[in-house]
Design a protein around this motif. Structure first.
Motif, PDB file in Angstrom:
ATOM      1  N   LEU A 100      -1.456  -8.016  -1.999  1.00 40.08           N
ATOM      2  CA  LEU A 100      -2.560  -7.263  -1.385  1.00 40.08           C
ATOM      3  C   LEU A 100      -3.738  -8.200  -1.204  1.00 40.08           C
ATOM      4  N   THR A 101      -4.285  -8.202  -0.017  1.00 43.44           N
ATOM      5  CA  THR A 101      -5.443  -9.068   0.181  1.00 43.44           C
ATOM      6  C   THR A 101      -6.696  -8.310  -0.229  1.00 43.44           C
ATOM      7  N   LEU A 102      -7.475  -8.964  -1.031  1.00 45.86           N
ATOM      8  CA  LEU A 102      -8.708  -8.331  -1.506  1.00 45.86           C
ATOM      9  C   LEU A 102      -9.859  -9.249  -1.156  1.00 45.86           C
ATOM     10  N   PRO A 103     -10.350  -9.148   0.043  1.00 43.75           N
ATOM     11  CA  PRO A 103     -11.412 -10.085   0.435  1.00 43.75           C
ATOM     12  C   PRO A 103     -12.710  -9.800  -0.313  1.00 43.75           C
ATOM     13  N   ASP A 104     -13.322 -10.872  -0.733  1.00 44.00           N
ATOM     14  CA  ASP A 104     -14.641 -10.753  -1.347  1.00 44.00           C
ATOM     15  C   ASP A 104     -15.453 -11.871  -0.732  1.00 44.00           C
ATOM     16  N   GLU A 105     -16.434 -11.488   0.064  1.00 39.74           N
ATOM     17  CA  GLU A 105     -17.050 -12.511   0.895  1.00 39.74           C
ATOM     18  C   GLU A 105     -18.129 -13.316   0.205  1.00 39.74           C
ATOM     19  N   GLN A 106     -18.362 -13.001  -1.064  1.00 43.27           N
ATOM     20  CA  GLN A 106     -19.486 -13.736  -1.638  1.00 43.27           C
ATOM     21  C   GLN A 106     -19.036 -15.065  -2.247  1.00 43.27           C
ATOM     22  N   PRO A 162     -16.909 -12.952 -13.519  1.00 43.15           N
ATOM     23  CA  PRO A 162     -17.252 -11.554 -13.723  1.00 43.15           C
ATOM     24  C   PRO A 162     -15.994 -10.795 -14.113  1.00 43.15           C
ATOM     25  N   CYS A 163     -16.046 -10.004 -15.132  1.00 42.29           N
ATOM     26  CA  CYS A 163     -14.855  -9.187 -15.377  1.00 42.29           C
ATOM     27  C   CYS A 163     -15.262  -7.815 -15.846  1.00 42.29           C
ATOM     28  N   SER A 164     -14.758  -6.852 -15.124  1.00 38.71           N
ATOM     29  CA  SER A 164     -15.044  -5.479 -15.487  1.00 38.71           C
ATOM     30  C   SER A 164     -14.095  -5.055 -16.594  1.00 38.71           C
ATOM     31  N   ARG A 210     -23.458 -10.213  -3.491  1.00 40.29           N
ATOM     32  CA  ARG A 210     -23.541  -8.755  -3.393  1.00 40.29           C
ATOM     33  C   ARG A 210     -23.209  -8.071  -4.710  1.00 40.29           C
ATOM     34  N   HIS A 211     -22.623  -8.801  -5.630  1.00 44.80           N
ATOM     35  CA  HIS A 211     -22.386  -8.197  -6.948  1.00 44.80           C
ATOM     36  C   HIS A 211     -22.536  -9.270  -8.008  1.00 44.80           C
ATOM     37  N   HIS A 214     -23.300  -4.436 -12.077  1.00 47.50           N
ATOM     38  CA  HIS A 214     -23.191  -5.335 -10.934  1.00 47.50           C
ATOM     39  C   HIS A 214     -24.381  -5.088 -10.024  1.00 47.50           C
ATOM     40  N   ASP A 256     -26.603  -5.840  -6.661  1.00 48.78           N
ATOM     41  CA  ASP A 256     -26.551  -6.320  -5.279  1.00 48.78           C
ATOM     42  C   ASP A 256     -27.809  -7.140  -5.017  1.00 48.78           C
ATOM     43  N   PHE A 313      -5.649  -7.968 -11.145  1.00 46.47           N
ATOM     44  CA  PHE A 313      -5.682  -7.280  -9.861  1.00 46.47           C
ATOM     45  C   PHE A 313      -6.828  -6.273  -9.832  1.00 46.47           C
ATOM     46  N   ASN A 362      -9.520  -6.262 -11.520  1.00 50.65           N
ATOM     47  CA  ASN A 362     -10.807  -6.948 -11.469  1.00 50.65           C
ATOM     48  C   ASN A 362     -11.121  -7.417 -10.058  1.00 50.65           C
ATOM     49  N   SER A 363     -10.127  -8.016  -9.410  1.00 55.83           N
ATOM     50  CA  SER A 363     -10.464  -8.523  -8.071  1.00 55.83           C
ATOM     51  C   SER A 363     -10.590  -7.367  -7.085  1.00 55.83           C
ATOM     52  N   ASP A 410     -11.878  -4.567  -7.908  1.00 53.04           N
ATOM     53  CA  ASP A 410     -13.235  -4.117  -8.210  1.00 53.04           C
ATOM     54  C   ASP A 410     -14.252  -4.946  -7.431  1.00 53.04           C
ATOM     55  N   MET A 411     -14.103  -6.267  -7.522  1.00 53.86           N
ATOM     56  CA  MET A 411     -15.047  -7.158  -6.843  1.00 53.86           C
ATOM     57  C   MET A 411     -15.026  -6.916  -5.340  1.00 53.86           C
ATOM     58  N   SER A 412     -13.802  -6.828  -4.831  1.00 49.18           N
ATOM     59  CA  SER A 412     -13.675  -6.654  -3.397  1.00 49.18           C
ATOM     60  C   SER A 412     -14.328  -5.347  -2.954  1.00 49.18           C
ATOM     61  N   ARG A 458     -16.628  -3.664  -4.509  1.00 46.63           N
ATOM     62  CA  ARG A 458     -18.081  -3.735  -4.648  1.00 46.63           C
ATOM     63  C   ARG A 458     -18.693  -4.442  -3.450  1.00 46.63           C
ATOM     64  N   SER A 459     -18.041  -5.530  -3.075  1.00 48.27           N
ATOM     65  CA  SER A 459     -18.561  -6.287  -1.952  1.00 48.27           C
ATOM     66  C   SER A 459     -18.586  -5.432  -0.697  1.00 48.27           C
ATOM     67  N   ARG A 460     -17.473  -4.729  -0.472  1.00 54.52           N
ATOM     68  CA  ARG A 460     -17.430  -3.935   0.759  1.00 54.52           C
ATOM     69  C   ARG A 460     -18.365  -2.743   0.699  1.00 54.52           C
ATOM     70  N   ALA A 483     -21.096  -2.621  -0.950  1.00 53.68           N
ATOM     71  CA  ALA A 483     -22.463  -3.124  -0.791  1.00 53.68           C
ATOM     72  C   ALA A 483     -22.784  -3.312   0.682  1.00 53.68           C
TER      73      ALA A 483
END
Lengths: 1274, 88
Positions: free
Chosen positions: A22-28, A35-37, A776-777, A784, A786, B36, B38-39, B41-43, B45-47, B49
């Motif tokens: 699964l692609t999980l883009p995070d643009e930052q 960071p870990c939740s 953004r986070h 987190h 922004d 998975f 965690n990422s 979550d990050m993803s 959050r980014s979107r 935001a």
């Protein structure tokens, strides 16, 4: 999926694997710590619970494992007590004390005191019991091992290390107990209350209380007790020697991983030597006997002068040596001399190496991680697994070494606070903690600390991302190595041992193999010839070693290592060592295995090790310093003078439970970046903030103290607000400066820079905010944030403020400020554009309108102020000069009452131009536009006001004009018309020009001597003229702007300039070629081709609007003239009775043009040198007013034919006379007349062009019909 | 010397290896799921935001437009009459 449905393991595992896809883009961009939740850590350390499963092992080591398990539990308890002591905050200070014995509620107070303090005191009691028990246990172990029978026996490395940990624990607990005076205070408060209430009635509890009180009050109690107890054991020093030696050995061969383990080793050396040195034993003598090596320890102590003891408490291990009985400085040449200072004090020495290591490791990791992500391998080979696991271990070691460099630096700094003498920045009355942190680091050092923190946190992120890969590879590699070693490598020595009947060796090897062998068939293959001591025969016997993805359990690992250690140990209980019975080769192999397997524990608990290697939480903790200040801040007399006794009265104690953020390391570092604005550091700014995460994590998971977490949280709240505030300020002023520099003329900017004004764009620094603005986070204490949105919010407000300031600045000045206003708006617009790349801001035009207050009203502040200025300053005070095309103020004379404007506000440089230098450069530039109103101002006005604003201003001006015409001017006209002679002829040429002049002078004497003509009448005309001129010029500016717009639009509308054609070339073909060249620019065609129907319609309409913008040729000035004409036609204007198509009597003086002729005669009379000339006083507005009225009344021709002055001119042309007539020099008069005649005719031609255009447009054909003249003559 | 008892113990140890491998596999998978999440979550959050930012921006624009357009309406002759003034 229903619950009952069965899912096979392989399905479940493949489901997990699918998650990867699964692609999980995070643009930052990743510029913060991991960071870990969700944090997931599995711990498989059983603390030897499963020891009984390995009954095949040698019984002695299984017994030892039991001892280990118990000792580990004690160590854990000891740690809990240390935490309790370290985090102890004084309670008694908060408890009210009864002031006197008579106080009625004292019983109640005491009762509550006991109630509150009892649980705390119970902890202290438990602590006392614990230390008794631990000392007893420790001494018991020492006694057992030092027993004469056992003394020469082999003691395992793990055992010695555990004893070392005990030594360390005693040292820590003792120091903590010494340091915490609040513990003692609290206990004495409790005791006082308890004694009063007689809570402790029985003798036993009284005794306990007495013991505890003594225990707490005696300094070094634990240390001395341990020492006394040990000294009673014979031969204890030899065991301690072993402990110290193993520490030295491990320290030197880097057999440790985390920084705390490293520091523990050093502390054990120091404290161990201190314990050894006594009446019976002299460490110097031990050194001589080569039992210990003091020179090696000396070097270690020099390299590591200060080690963290607990939290922010430090200890210099060498101090233990100094305090010992037989301290001899000559034995400690390095440590006893203060110079050179320890390398730990200087981070800059380590930095280049750390940078290199970081770079090398990062590149290798990147190469490997690319390999992992791009290629897929079913099962990596043993060698690959081994390489990856080595890579991982190296990473951990690097992280740990950087981390220890940092913590050691901080420890050293804490123990060596600065003072005013060494650091002038440090004020003489700085607090203790401030001297240890805030003023104790140079700017360079702070940057270095930040960089190292960033490297640690950055690498931690990278390694954490690959944790599963690393852990997998490590487990496989460890399994393979262990099984290969146990099943294959140990086969040969086993065979030899069986053959040579070495029973001890055989039993050890067999038990090693049985403890952890993972045989393919479940048990050792019995047909193995080696088991019978035989060599492999021809049909060679092979053992297949399986591969698994699992490491040995903690007990298994301990058993294997300890048993192997027994094989290679050179100490073996009086018997000769087993080493001699083994081959050199196999000995070597076992030693290597033993050394390498030391790190396996860390690799198998990768997540935990990684966290521990990167833990910088102790940079924040300051319980020790808080304890020292006793919750108070001393405020002294701050006035600069010779302090005397009176000043002592000013000393006050301020209650405080925490230090301000300025003294807190994370914030010191963060703020340092923000303050220095160093672009290369800017991207590190989030790493120091992450130290708070570490501290908070530590408070929750290790200290388990809510109040510490709350304090961290409070500090973070404060810091983060400041951080966002400062960051947005930085970002805003950076982009403001950038925009302002970009808009400054390049050569002017260069000139400014060369003169040191520093207005160059690089003056503000390169500024690397881009990646910060994309955060953004940002993870902070589990929340987190922004950051991007927060900064955008602030900058939005800044934008509003800046435009508000620009308008306010304009409002505080006169109309010439309009050019500067436009410049300010342009800078803000560019700044907005630059920032919009990263932040979502309000639309600029919307912000501008809001600041202009133009949202809720049809016109804004700018328009209002422009009109206000026109009305109160421009019309009354300015004179027009056509030669310069400018309105200027009359030198030295203020015509109207001085204008009162709003007081100019003071604005910061950031709000206006960005910086002081830029403000200087721009104000010098805009100073050029002060003092006059010219085309530049009018263009700026037009651009700022737009059609709507211009129309508002012009219509308001027309109102003013009407007031003037119907008011002042009508009045004057009436008054002067009465003063005019009834008839005034055009005298014949025969009289000569002097005669004509004399005649007119006599005729017009009333007018010439009219007192108000120059002071009021001409001013009214000038104001009217100014209005007319202003309207005309503003229209000119407007149309120039429009034309510029259209020209800009032309290429997009397929309007191309006619190309140059040489002879013989066809212009059409050239035109076609040009059109083809610019085809891609043409909007309508392109939108039709690629867009939707709606879009194409829109574009067509837009195009039409642009094309036809000017085609109807609407003229503002014509409208103005038409309106004025209407005003003149109104009854309020004194017009002579209509005399349509009657005879004109040339002598008649009733019409306006005759009056104007008289006035013209007046202002044509030359004035003396000292007087102000008419031009100076009134400019050309006067003439414009007169001529416009004449033209609008249709009297232009009559004026030109009958004017008095023109007549004098005509006559003078003929006779050419020059003489003084009634004090008027004729020639000069005539020259003036000529000049004004030219001016008048110019004005008339301009007016007639506009009027004619107006008539044409009305579309009515003008047919002049002349009705027969009515008899009107008397 | 291969007594049956030894064999049982060896078998037990071998079984222990297998069990622990099984546990490691499960643990590793849980770790993967954690990573998975965690990422994810990050993803998210980014979107979120980004979405939030867009919505905020739109809201502000609407506020602005609402301020630009003031609407008056009243009832006259049983018809709703709306006046819209636009200052532009």
């Amino acid at each position: 999926m229903s619950v009952s449905e069965k899912v096979s393991l392989s399905d479940a595992l493949s489901n997990v694997d699918v998650l990867d896809e699964l692609t999980l883009p995070d643009e930052q961009p990743c510029i913060e710590a991991a960071p870990c939740s969700i944090l997931y850590q599995a711990n498989f350390d059983t603390n030897f619970e499963d020891r009984n499963g390995f009954v095949t092992g040698i019984a002695k080591y299984i017994e030892e494992a039991t001892v280990h398990a118990n000792l580990n539990e004690l160590l854990e308890q000891g740690n809990a007590h240390a935490v309790m002591l370290y985090t102890w905050r004084c309670c008694s200070r908060a408890i009210p004390q009864p002031r006197s014995n008579e106080q009625p509620d004292r019983v109640h107070i005491y009762e509550r005191t006991v109630q509150v303090l009892a649980p705390e005191v119970n902890k202290l009691l438990q602590f006392m019991y614990f230390q008794r028990k631990a000392i007893e246990r420790f001494c018991g172990e020492v006694r057992r091992l030092c027993h004469a029978e056992k003394r020469r026996d082999f003691v395992s490395e793990a055992y010695l290390l555990t004893l070392g940990k005990f030594v360390n624990m005693f040292a820590v607990l003792d120091e903590l107990k010494n340091m915490k005076s609040s513990v003692k205070n609290d206990y004495s408060t409790y005791r006082r209350a308890a004694q009063f209430l007689k809570v402790m009635s029985d003798s036993q509890s009284l005794q306990e209380s007495q013991n505890l009180s003594m225990f707490l009050a005696t300094q070094n109690k634990i240390r001395d007790t341990v020492k006394d107890a040990l000294e009673k054991i014979t031969g204890y020093e030899e065991l301690l020697c072993d402990v110290v030696n193993i520490c030295v050995h491990m320290f030197e061969t880097k057999m440790y991983l985390t920084p705390s383990e490293k520091h523990m080793l050093v502390k054990v050396m120091g404290f161990g030597l201190f314990l050894m040195d006594s009446e019976v034993c002299n460490i110097n003598r031990l050194d001589q006997k080569k039992k210990i090596r003091l020179d090696r320890i000396d070097r270690i102590f020099k390299n590591l002068e200060v080690v963290p003891l607990f939290g922010d408490m430090q200890i210099a291990p060498f101090n233990y040596i100094k305090r010992s009985k037989h301290y001899d400085p000559s034995k400690w040449p390095l440590s006893s001399s203060p110079s050179p200072p320890s390398p730990q004090a200087d981070l800059m020495v380590h930095l280049p190496q750390i940078r290199d290591e970081h770079q090398d490791y990062i590149s290798e990791l990147a190469r490997y991680s690319n390999e992992v992500t791009t290629t897929f391998k079913e099962a990596p080979s043993d060698a690959e697994n081994r390489a990856v696991s080595d890579l991982c271990l190296r990473g951990l070691q690097l992280l740990s070494s950087w981390c220890s460099v940092l913590t050691e630096l901080c420890s050293w700094k804490l123990l060596h606070p600065t003072d005013h003498a060494t650091n002038p920045r440090c004020p003489p009355d700085a607090e203790e903690y401030e001297r240890a942190t805030r003023y104790n680091y140079t700017s360079e050092e702070k940057f270095a600390v930040i960089e190292v923190v960033a490297m640690i946190k950055g690498l931690q992120v990278l390694m954490a991302r690959m944790e599963t890969v690393f852990a997998d590879a490590a487990r496989r590699a460890i399994y393979a190595e262990l099984q290969d070693f146990v099943t294959l490598a140990l086969r040969e020595p086993l065979r030899k041992a069986i053959k040579n009947k070495k029973d001890l060796i055989r039993s050890i090897i067999v038990s090693v193999r049985e403890t952890c062998g993972d045989w393919a068939r479940g048990c050792e293959p019995q047909q193995d010839p080696a088991l019978r001591g035989k060599k492999d025969s021809e049909n060679s016997f092979t053992i297949k070693v399986p591969r698994r993805n699992v490491g040995p359990s903690s007990t298994q690992l301990y058993m294997v290592r300890t048993q192997l250690e027994a094989l290679i140990s050179d100490k073996s209980g009086g018997r000769r060592t087993l080493r001699k019975d083994l081959d050199a080769g196999i000995l070597q192999q076992i030693e290597t295995f033993h050394r390498q397997s030391f790190y396996w524990t860390y690799l198998l608990n990768l997540a935990d090790s990684l966290a521990k290697c990167c833990d910088l939480s102790q940079l924040w903790y300051r319980e020790f310093y808080l304890e020292m200040t006793m919750g108070r801040k001393v405020n002294k007399c701050t006035v600069r003078h010779q302090h005397n006794e009176e000043c002592n009265d000013l000393i006050t104690m301020e209650k405080r439970i925490q230090f301000p953020i300025e003294m807190s390391m994370p914030w010191i570092l963060t703020e340092h970046i923000l303050r220095s604005k160093d672009p290369s550091m800017m991207e590190y700014v989030l790493y120091p903030l992450d130290l708070y995460n570490d501290s908070a994590q530590y408070a929750l998971t290790v200290f388990k103290k809510q109040f510490l977490y709350d304090e961290v949280e409070a500090e973070v709240n404060l810091c983060f607000d400041q951080f966002v505030y400062k960051l947005s300020e930085l970002v805003y002023s950076h982009y403001k400066q950038l925009a302002a520099s970009m808009l400054l003329d390049a050569r002017y900017r260069a000139e400014c820079a060369s003169r040191g004004a520093g207005a160059s764009p690089s003056a503000g620094g390169a500024g690397r905010y881009a990646s910060l603005l994309r955060q953004r986070h940002v993870a902070l204490l589990g929340r987190h944030v922004d950051l991007c949105a927060l900064v955008a919010q602030r900058i939005n407000a800044d934008m509003h403020r800046a435009l508000d300031a620009a308008v306010a600045k304009f409002e505080a000045g006169d109309i010439t400020g309009v050019v500067e206003l436009e410049g300010l708006i342009a800078v803000n617009r560019l700044c907005h554009k630059l920032l919009s790349r990263y932040l979502t801001l309000d639309e600029f035009d919307a912000i501008l309108r809001e600041s202009d207050h133009g949202v809720l009203a049809p016109y804004g502040r700018i328009t209002l102020h422009v009109f206000w200025e026109l009305n109160y300053d421009f019309l009354p005070n300015y004179c027009y000069n056509a030669a310069t095309d400018r309105f200027v103020k009359c030198r030295g004379i203020q015509f109207a009452a001085p204008v009162v404007r709003e007081k100019p506000q003071q604005f910061g440089h950031a709000v206006l131009w960005g910086s002081k230098q830029l403000s200087l450069a721009y104000s010098a530039q805009y100073a050029q536009y002060n003092g006059f109103v010219g085309p530049q101002h009018l263009h700026a006005l037009v651009r700022l006001l737009g059609y709507q604003g211009v129309s508002v201003v012009v219509s308001e001006l027309l109102g003013v004009a009407r007031m003037l015409l119907h008011g002042n001017l009508a009045q004057f006209t009436r008054a002067l018309a009465a003063a005019m002679p009834r008839h005034c002829k055009l005298p014949r040429y025969d009289y000569g020009s002097n005669g004509v002049l004399g005649y007119y002078h006599a005729q017009l004497t009333d007018i010439v001597q009219y007192p108000d003509a120059r002071t009021e009448l001409f001013h009214s005309f000038r104001e009217l003229g100014n209005i007319i001129l202003f309207c005309m010029l503003i229209e000119q500016a407007l149309s120039q702007e429009e034309v510029t717009d259209l020209l800009h639009a032309a290429p997009f509308q397929n309007i191309l300039p006619r190309p140059f054609t040489a002879e013989g070339e066809k212009p059409e073909t050239k035109q076609k070629r040009l059109e083809a060249k610019y085809a891609s620019l043409q909007i309508v065609q392109n939108v039709e081709k690629y867009g939707t129907a709606k879009q194409s319609q829109l574009s067509r309409e837009g195009d039409l609007l642009t094309r036809e913008r000017l085609c109807c040729g609407l003229s503002l000035f014509s409208v103005v003239l038409r309106r004025l004409k209407a005003v003149l036609a109104a009854p309020a204007w004194p017009a002579p009775p209509p005399s349509q198509h009657t005879y004109i009597h040339t002598d008649d003086t009733a019409e306006f043009h005759r009056l104007w002729s008289a006035l013209q005669f007046l202002y044509c009379i030359p004035v003396g040198d000292t007087q102000f000339t008419v031009e100076e006083l009134f400019g050309e507005g006067l003439h414009w007013a007169g001529c416009t009225i004449i033209a609008l009344l249709g009297q232009q021709r009559r004026f030109e034919a009958l004017d008095f002055c023109y007549h004098i001119l005509r006559v003078q042309r003929v006779d050419g006379k020059d003489e003084l007539v009634k004090g008027i020099p004729l020639k000069r008069m005539v020259d003036r007349i000529r000049r004004f005649q030219v001016l008048n005719s110019q004005i008339f031609s301009v007016l007639s062009r506009h009027l004619a255009a107006d008539d044409e447009r009305s579309g009515v054909e003008h047919v002049r019909c002349f009705p027969p003249p009515a008899a009107h003559h008397p | 010397m291969a007594t049956p008892q030894r064999e049982t113990i060896q078998k037990q140890i071998q079984q222990d290896w297998a069990n622990r491998e099984y546990i490691e596999v499960i643990t590793g998978s849980i770790k993967k799921i954690t990573d998975f999440l965690n990422s994810f979550d990050m993803s998210c959050r980014s979107r979120l935001a980004t979405l939030n930012e867009k919505l905020t921006s739109l809201e502000r624009k609407i506020d602005y437009l609402e301020a630009c357009v003031s609407i008056t309406y009243f009832k006259f002759d049983n018809k709703l009459i709306i006046f819209i003034y636009i200052y532009t």
